[in-house]
Scaffold this motif. Structure first.
Motif, short mmCIF file in Angstrom:
data_model
loop_
_atom_site.label_atom_id
_atom_site.label_comp_id
_atom_site.label_asym_id
_atom_site.label_seq_id
_atom_site.Cartn_x
_atom_site.Cartn_y
_atom_site.Cartn_z
N THR A 91 -53.71 -29.10 9.74
CA THR A 91 -52.73 -29.24 10.82
C THR A 91 -53.34 -29.91 12.04
O THR A 91 -52.74 -30.80 12.65
CB THR A 91 -52.18 -27.85 11.21
OG1 THR A 91 -51.56 -27.25 10.07
CG2 THR A 91 -51.15 -27.97 12.32
N SER A 95 -52.72 -33.98 13.60
CA SER A 95 -52.27 -34.21 14.97
C SER A 95 -53.16 -35.20 15.71
O SER A 95 -52.76 -35.75 16.73
CB SER A 95 -52.22 -32.89 15.74
OG SER A 95 -53.52 -32.37 15.94
N SER A 124 -46.50 -37.65 10.55
CA SER A 124 -45.70 -36.52 11.03
C SER A 124 -45.04 -35.77 9.87
O SER A 124 -44.84 -34.56 9.94
CB SER A 124 -44.63 -37.01 12.01
OG SER A 124 -43.69 -37.84 11.36
N GLY A 127 -47.29 -33.01 8.28
CA GLY A 127 -47.61 -31.82 9.04
C GLY A 127 -47.07 -30.54 8.42
O GLY A 127 -47.63 -29.46 8.64
N THR A 208 -41.78 -30.06 16.45
CA THR A 208 -42.99 -29.38 16.91
C THR A 208 -42.82 -27.87 17.04
O THR A 208 -43.71 -27.20 17.58
CB THR A 208 -43.44 -29.96 18.27
OG1 THR A 208 -42.34 -29.92 19.19
CG2 THR A 208 -43.89 -31.41 18.12
N GLY A 241 -53.20 -27.80 17.52
CA GLY A 241 -52.40 -28.76 16.78
C GLY A 241 -50.98 -28.87 17.29
O GLY A 241 -50.41 -29.95 17.39
N ASN A 245 -49.45 -32.20 18.96
CA ASN A 245 -48.21 -32.80 18.46
C ASN A 245 -47.18 -33.00 19.56
O ASN A 245 -46.41 -33.95 19.54
CB ASN A 245 -47.62 -31.92 17.34
CG ASN A 245 -48.33 -32.11 16.02
OD1 ASN A 245 -48.80 -33.21 15.71
ND2 ASN A 245 -48.44 -31.05 15.24
#
Length: 336
Positions: A91, A95, A124, A127, A208, A241, A245
């Motif tokens: 993670t 980022s 993205s 993630g 996020t 993270g 993000n």
């Protein structure tokens, strides 16, 4: 052999130096974003916030980091230890590596690739794997439920983000992030594409896991969600993270809709300020809205979250893609 390797040492060292120039300030920004969040929320709630550790509480992020670093890493007896440890590392790394394609100024980018926006969208999308791994490896029903919530939420809002990006690409005719910024020299895209700007930013909140879409971490229902079993630096990596993000989503918002490093007016004294300063200022403005929303908005119910993503954002963003394409064809407008 020594002469052979000497020719490759300098370029490699330059690349490492360029990476450090991006990563070190980013980590500092992540640390002090936690302080800024506590200060902003405290001001909105008429409190003082952290003000003991250092002058004005400026050493609070360092104290928090040292505390987490010195704590013991506890791995539950029923957990899968390998996946449990890899999940927060994955993670956190995802980022950071997305910043390789972010342009800070004209020519000031680590990797000026032609498909930069596609690269960011792919990173993205990955993630969700770290969160799923954390929920499964913890061997906890609460953690696994939080991971499933987060996966469903992130996948749902990525669809809308994809259509928003397509709308911007129709107006630019390029996947290169530098070209997207340069296409906004006369008018930032948030003006003609204002509804998509709002959809992108709200979807970024959901992507996020930030309030009011922080259901995967719902303390009142599932006790902090997918990282409930984590402690010390493994917990800190999830924490870092998430904030990294947030900065990345703010940077993407700035590049796609707010003109990146471009000043609002092409006249002095606006042009005297360097492009990276403008870029950082726009990121800071977006981050302030992140914090402002958390302090003022109540948390959505899960059915409201899904209804907003699938029944409002998805059809509206698809309609706006068709509308934008129709207007561009009707006017005969050709991208740069």
């Amino acid at each position: 052999m020594a002469e052979f390797w000497s020719g490759y040492a300098l370029p490699g060292a330059i690349i490492v130096a360029q990476i450090l120039v991006i990563i070190v300030p980013l980590l500092g920004a992540v640390a002090y974003l936690t302080l800024a969040e506590r200060k902003v929320i405290a001001a909105i709630q008429l409190r003082k916030g952290p003000n003991v550790v250092g002058p004005f509480g400026l050493l609070q992020p360092i104290a928090d980091g040292v505390k987490l670093l010195l704590k013991e890493t506890v791995i539950p007896s029923g957990a899968n230890p390998v996946v449990f440890v890899i999940a927060p590392m994955l993670t956190f790394m995802l980022s950071l590596i997305a910043w390789a394609a972010i342009p800070f100024d004209l020519g000031l980018v680590l990797a000026d690739i032609n498909v930069g926006i596609l690269y960011l969208f792919a990173i993205s999308s990955l993630g969700v794997y770290g969160i799923i791994m954390a929920g499964w490896a913890s061997n906890s029903k609460y953690a696994f439920l939080g991971a499933l919530r987060s996966a469903a939420q992130m996948v749902s809002y990525e669809v809308s983000i994809g259509f928003v990006i397509i709308t911007v690409l129709l107006c630019v005719g390029s996947l290169n992030l530098t070209e997207i910024v340069l296409a906004q020299e006369n008018m930032w895209f948030f003006i003609p594409l204002f509804p998509m700007f709002i959809i992108f930013f709200v979807s970024g909140l959901a992507e996020t896991n930030r309030s009011p879409f922080d259901l995967p971490e719902g303390e009142s229902e599932i006790v902090a969600g997918y990282f409930v079993e984590y402690s010390s630096m493994s917990f800190a990596l999830f924490f870092l993270g998430e904030y990294a993000n947030m900065i990345l989503v703010s940077a993407m918002t700035s590049v796609l809709f707010l003109g990146g490093w471009l000043p609002p007016f092409d006249v002095a004294p606006f042009t005297w300020i360097p492009g990276p300063i403008w870029f950082a200022g726009k990121i800071g403005l977006c981050l302030f809205v992140f914090l402002w929303v958390r302090a003022t908005m109540p948390r959505y119910r899960y059915d409201q979250l899904m209804r907003l993503g699938w029944k409002v954002f998805l059809p509206f963003s698809l309609f706006w893609v068709v509308l934008t394409a129709g207007v561009l064809m009707a006017t005969g407008w050709v991208p740069r």
